[in-house]
Design an enzyme around this catalytic site. Sequence first.
Site, PDB file in Angstrom:
ATOM      1  N   SER A  87       0.806  -1.176   0.028  1.00 10.65           N
ATOM      2  CA  SER A  87      -0.084   0.068   0.012  1.00 10.65           C
ATOM      3  C   SER A  87       1.013   1.258   0.025  1.00 10.65           C
ATOM      4  O   SER A  87       2.003   1.221   0.284  1.00 10.65           O
ATOM      5  CB  SER A  87      -0.961  -0.010   1.145  1.00 10.65           C
ATOM      6  OG  SER A  87      -0.280   0.009   2.281  1.00 10.65           O
ATOM      7  N   HIS A  98      -9.441   9.774  16.201  1.00  6.86           N
ATOM      8  CA  HIS A  98      -8.648  10.017  15.012  1.00  6.86           C
ATOM      9  C   HIS A  98      -9.649  10.370  13.965  1.00  6.86           C
ATOM     10  O   HIS A  98     -10.152   9.547  13.370  1.00  6.86           O
ATOM     11  CB  HIS A  98      -7.776   8.700  14.692  1.00  6.86           C
ATOM     12  CG  HIS A  98      -7.033   8.843  13.337  1.00  6.86           C
ATOM     13  ND1 HIS A  98      -5.946   9.894  13.108  1.00  6.86           N
ATOM     14  CD2 HIS A  98      -7.103   8.263  12.277  1.00  6.86           C
ATOM     15  CE1 HIS A  98      -5.550   9.799  11.882  1.00  6.86           C
ATOM     16  NE2 HIS A  98      -6.252   8.911  11.374  1.00  6.86           N
TER      17      HIS A  98
END
EC number: 1.1.1.37
Length: 322
Positions: A10, A189
């Site tokens: 990724s 977050h």
Amino acid sequence: MHVGIIGGASTIGSTLAYSLVCDDPRHSVMLFEEALDAAWGHATDLTHASYHLADPPLSETDEIGEVRYAPTDEIGDFDLDAIVITARVPPSDDDTQRGARGARARELDANLPLIDDIADALDALEPVPTVVVTNPVDRIVYRLWNRLGWPRSTVLGFSLAETARVADAIARRRDVHPTRVSCPTMGEHGERVVPVFSRATVDGTPASFTRAERREIVDEILEVPFEIAEKRGIGDSSRWVSAAGLLRVLRGVSASTPTDPLCLSVPLDGEYGFTDAALSVPVTLADGGIDRTIEWDLDVSEADRLREAYDAVRADVRRFDQ
């Protein structure tokens, strides 16, 4: 240090792998992937890069790490010092706009099966420090920890990007370099991030902020990742701040002495009055994971915002635990 990166091909995973090789060519990195062709490409390229980083030619006594790859379900075959999970189901274009209706729920629903499969793969290992990057981080951290049954000290979520963004926002308002700013960032977050302005310093001196300045800074740090995605492309993400922050965490979980406090997402068991959820709170790191979770005195507005973050995360935990 031998680090396994789940989702190693990724954007963030491959950038972290490069950061580790640059940090110390003695690090070994395993890229765990389902996309094996992409993992082979990254592993091969990083192996070539390590030639330059190691300052060849080396003697036979010099230590040098390796970059390899393997399917995720084979992770139990490897002896790892730490794991980083960057794997995710790619978001839709609609979910990359701040405040997109239902985006968090869709992201959570998409990534829960993925994280459950990863938990099954990790079950073959003894507990090791495991850092989650997959969003929504706080919910995923709690789910992974709950599924694994590992000690709380070993499962944590990466949320240091906000700390860097807050420092940058303050630095531009005070005309200093961001490294001269300290403002830890707790909470979710996401939308309910909690910069701890009551503990902020500039050049080591306590800094004060008006209510309007606080609102502006929070709004700015929530907006900037979407601006980056819009201008650079959603596939690119905030790779550099994430990889640099993850490297800082990995250094911490391999350190012989405790670090200074860092705000990371951890499962809570009574800290700040919260249980059965994960939030970013101050912790110190040392060899093996979290050394200590710290409870700071917060001002009223910070405590209220932290409660809002907990309520939001807890509501989702209740939903997926049913």
